[in-house]
Design a protein around this motif. Structure first.
Motif, mmCIF file in Angstrom:
data_model
loop_
_atom_site.group_PDB
_atom_site.id
_atom_site.type_symbol
_atom_site.label_atom_id
_atom_site.label_comp_id
_atom_site.label_asym_id
_atom_site.label_seq_id
_atom_site.Cartn_x
_atom_site.Cartn_y
_atom_site.Cartn_z
ATOM 1 N N GLU A 182 0.842 -1.201 0.000
ATOM 2 C CA GLU A 182 0.000 0.000 0.000
ATOM 3 C C GLU A 182 0.878 1.252 0.000
ATOM 4 O O GLU A 182 0.615 2.229 -0.704
ATOM 5 N N THR A 183 1.961 1.198 0.784
ATOM 6 C CA THR A 183 2.868 2.349 0.869
ATOM 7 C C THR A 183 3.515 2.616 -0.493
ATOM 8 O O THR A 183 3.586 3.770 -0.940
ATOM 9 N N ALA A 184 3.966 1.565 -1.141
ATOM 10 C CA ALA A 184 4.622 1.732 -2.444
ATOM 11 C C ALA A 184 3.657 2.350 -3.461
ATOM 12 O O ALA A 184 4.044 3.248 -4.220
ATOM 13 N N ALA A 185 2.417 1.891 -3.458
ATOM 14 C CA ALA A 185 1.434 2.447 -4.398
ATOM 15 C C ALA A 185 1.179 3.921 -4.077
ATOM 16 O O ALA A 185 1.127 4.763 -4.984
ATOM 17 N N ALA A 186 1.056 4.243 -2.781
ATOM 18 C CA ALA A 186 0.798 5.633 -2.393
ATOM 19 C C ALA A 186 1.959 6.533 -2.810
ATOM 20 O O ALA A 186 1.755 7.634 -3.326
ATOM 21 N N VAL A 187 3.174 6.054 -2.621
ATOM 22 C CA VAL A 187 4.352 6.832 -3.012
ATOM 23 C C VAL A 187 4.349 7.025 -4.528
ATOM 24 O O VAL A 187 4.538 8.139 -5.036
ATOM 25 N N ALA A 188 4.097 5.950 -5.266
ATOM 26 C CA ALA A 188 4.127 6.027 -6.738
ATOM 27 C C ALA A 188 3.096 7.033 -7.258
ATOM 28 O O ALA A 188 3.389 7.839 -8.139
ATOM 29 N N VAL A 189 1.899 6.989 -6.683
ATOM 30 C CA VAL A 189 0.852 7.904 -7.139
ATOM 31 C C VAL A 189 1.225 9.345 -6.783
ATOM 32 O O VAL A 189 1.109 10.254 -7.600
ATOM 33 N N ARG A 190 1.728 9.533 -5.565
ATOM 34 C CA ARG A 190 2.022 10.883 -5.074
ATOM 35 C C ARG A 190 3.147 11.550 -5.849
ATOM 36 O O ARG A 190 3.128 12.751 -6.057
ATOM 37 N N ILE A 191 4.156 10.781 -6.275
ATOM 38 C CA ILE A 191 5.250 11.407 -7.031
ATOM 39 C C ILE A 191 5.028 11.242 -8.541
ATOM 40 O O ILE A 191 5.898 11.539 -9.341
ATOM 41 N N GLN A 192 3.844 10.747 -8.906
ATOM 42 C CA GLN A 192 3.485 10.528 -10.311
ATOM 43 C C GLN A 192 4.550 9.699 -11.039
ATOM 44 O O GLN A 192 5.017 10.067 -12.120
ATOM 45 N N ALA A 193 4.914 8.609 -10.398
ATOM 46 C CA ALA A 193 5.907 7.711 -10.998
ATOM 47 C C ALA A 193 5.318 7.061 -12.252
ATOM 48 O O ALA A 193 4.108 6.845 -12.350
ATOM 49 N N GLY A 194 6.190 6.743 -13.188
ATOM 50 C CA GLY A 194 5.739 6.071 -14.405
ATOM 51 C C GLY A 194 5.688 4.562 -14.235
ATOM 52 O O GLY A 194 4.970 3.870 -14.949
ATOM 53 N N ARG A 195 6.487 4.053 -13.288
ATOM 54 C CA ARG A 195 6.563 2.599 -13.114
ATOM 55 C C ARG A 195 6.520 2.233 -11.635
ATOM 56 O O ARG A 195 7.114 2.933 -10.808
ATOM 57 N N LEU A 196 5.862 1.140 -11.335
ATOM 58 C CA LEU A 196 5.866 0.578 -9.980
ATOM 59 C C LEU A 196 6.148 -0.915 -10.117
ATOM 60 O O LEU A 196 5.419 -1.633 -10.812
ATOM 61 N N ILE A 197 7.231 -1.342 -9.489
ATOM 62 C CA ILE A 197 7.632 -2.751 -9.618
ATOM 63 C C ILE A 197 7.666 -3.389 -8.234
ATOM 64 O O ILE A 197 8.356 -2.888 -7.335
ATOM 65 N N PHE A 198 6.908 -4.449 -8.068
ATOM 66 C CA PHE A 198 6.935 -5.196 -6.815
ATOM 67 C C PHE A 198 7.896 -6.368 -6.977
ATOM 68 O O PHE A 198 7.661 -7.236 -7.826
ATOM 69 N N MET A 199 8.985 -6.355 -6.190
ATOM 70 C CA MET A 199 9.897 -7.503 -6.209
ATOM 71 C C MET A 199 9.603 -8.330 -4.974
ATOM 72 O O MET A 199 9.621 -7.810 -3.855
ATOM 73 N N THR A 200 9.345 -9.601 -5.173
ATOM 74 C CA THR A 200 8.999 -10.442 -4.032
ATOM 75 C C THR A 200 9.691 -11.791 -4.164
ATOM 76 O O THR A 200 10.579 -11.949 -4.985
ATOM 77 N N ASP A 201 9.296 -12.726 -3.309
ATOM 78 C CA ASP A 201 10.000 -14.015 -3.297
ATOM 79 C C ASP A 201 9.450 -14.998 -4.316
ATOM 80 O O ASP A 201 9.885 -16.136 -4.373
ATOM 81 N N VAL A 202 8.458 -14.578 -5.108
ATOM 82 C CA VAL A 202 7.959 -15.438 -6.182
ATOM 83 C C VAL A 202 8.196 -14.721 -7.518
ATOM 84 O O VAL A 202 8.397 -13.517 -7.556
#
Ligand SMILES: Nc1ncnc2c1ncn2[C@@H]1O[C@H](COP(=O)(O)OP(=O)(O)OP(=O)(O)O)[C@@H](O)[C@H]1O
Ligand SMILES: [Mg+2]
Length: 229
Positions: A150-170
């Motif tokens: 949720e935090t990553a999405a909020a940050v991405a929207v707030r800074i108007q990022a072009g890309r959001l990448i979730f790196m996880t264990d899968v």
């Protein structure tokens, strides 16, 4: 155009591996948001604190919040910032750049409605630093444990990022047969699917929030999500 990378706790067990995954994905201005689920669970165990999950989110009492601080800031955050710098990436730890409200429900000191400070983050990006944000927010009366996705999405929207990448264990979001989905066009279908559970639920909710907030490219590992337009 900036990128937000969310990196999860399982990958962070080996900071060097986490750093090489980040290094491969980075190009251009980047903000990193990190979780620490595994490390928090281990710290809770050491402190003998019980903390279950409801709907993929950890129930957090006062002692559990202390464990979250110790694991997240004392262990994961500091090691990650150090490892990034050791690999030549100008990372800087940012605690205090994210605020939240207390989430209604059985979760205790858990925050939602996460909001990031865009001026702070954009000014760090402007001087070519890589802000690294832990998933611990400032709440109205205490710190609050916030979900990393949720935090990553909020940050991405707030800074108007072009890309959001979730790196996880899968490798990505898996279908009913366990194969990684390449392109997902309907997040709601996945959210209600029987083969999606646990930590993948808040992640997919965050994917949805980011897409509807205007982030054009959203990925969970190798799974790419088709945006609204
Ligand atoms: N359909 C699915 N496809 C892939 N993973 C799934 C699926 N359903 C549930 N999962 C689980 O979601 C987990 C990823 O979420 P998890 O919250 O554990 O990691 P994270 O968000 O990267 O870490 P952290 O919570 O520490 O930030 C996977 O390890 C897997 O067990
Ligand atoms: Mg998670």
């Amino acid at each position: 155009m900036s990128t937000v990378i969310k990196i999860g706790g399982a990958l962070l067990e080996d900071p060097k591996r986490a750093v090489s995954a980040i290094q491969q994905a980075i190009h251009g201005p980047t903000v990193i948001v990190h979780g620490g689920g595994v490390q928090i669970t281990r710290m809770l165990g050491k402190m003998n604190v019980q903390a279950g999950f409801v709907d993929g989110l950890r129930v957090t009492g006062e002692t559990a919040l202390q464990a979250v601080c110790l694991a997240l800031l004392g262990e994961v955050h500091s090691q990650l910032v150090h490892a990034l710098n050791a690999a030549g990436m100008p990372a800087v730890g940012v605690f205090g750049g994210v605020r939240a409200k207390t989430k209604e429900g059985p979760w205790g000191l858990v925050g939602t409605n996460v909001d990031a400070d865009p001026e702070l983050l954009l000014s760090l990006l402007a001087i070519r630093r890589i802000p690294v944000i832990p998933t611990l927010a400032l709440g109205p009366t205490s710190m609050l444990n916030v979900n990393g996705d949720e935090t990553a999405a909020a940050v991405a929207v707030r800074i108007q990022a072009g890309r959001l990448i979730f790196m996880t264990d899968v490798q990505g979001v898996k279908d009913s047969e366990g194969s990684v989905i390449d392109l997902a066009s309907n997040v709601d279908d996945l959210l209600s699917a029987t083969f999606v559970s646990g930590g993948m639920l808040p992640k997919l909710r965050a994917v949805k929030a980011a897409l509807s907030g205007g982030v054009r490219v959203v990925r969970v590992g190798k799974t790419r999500f088709a945006g609204a337009s």
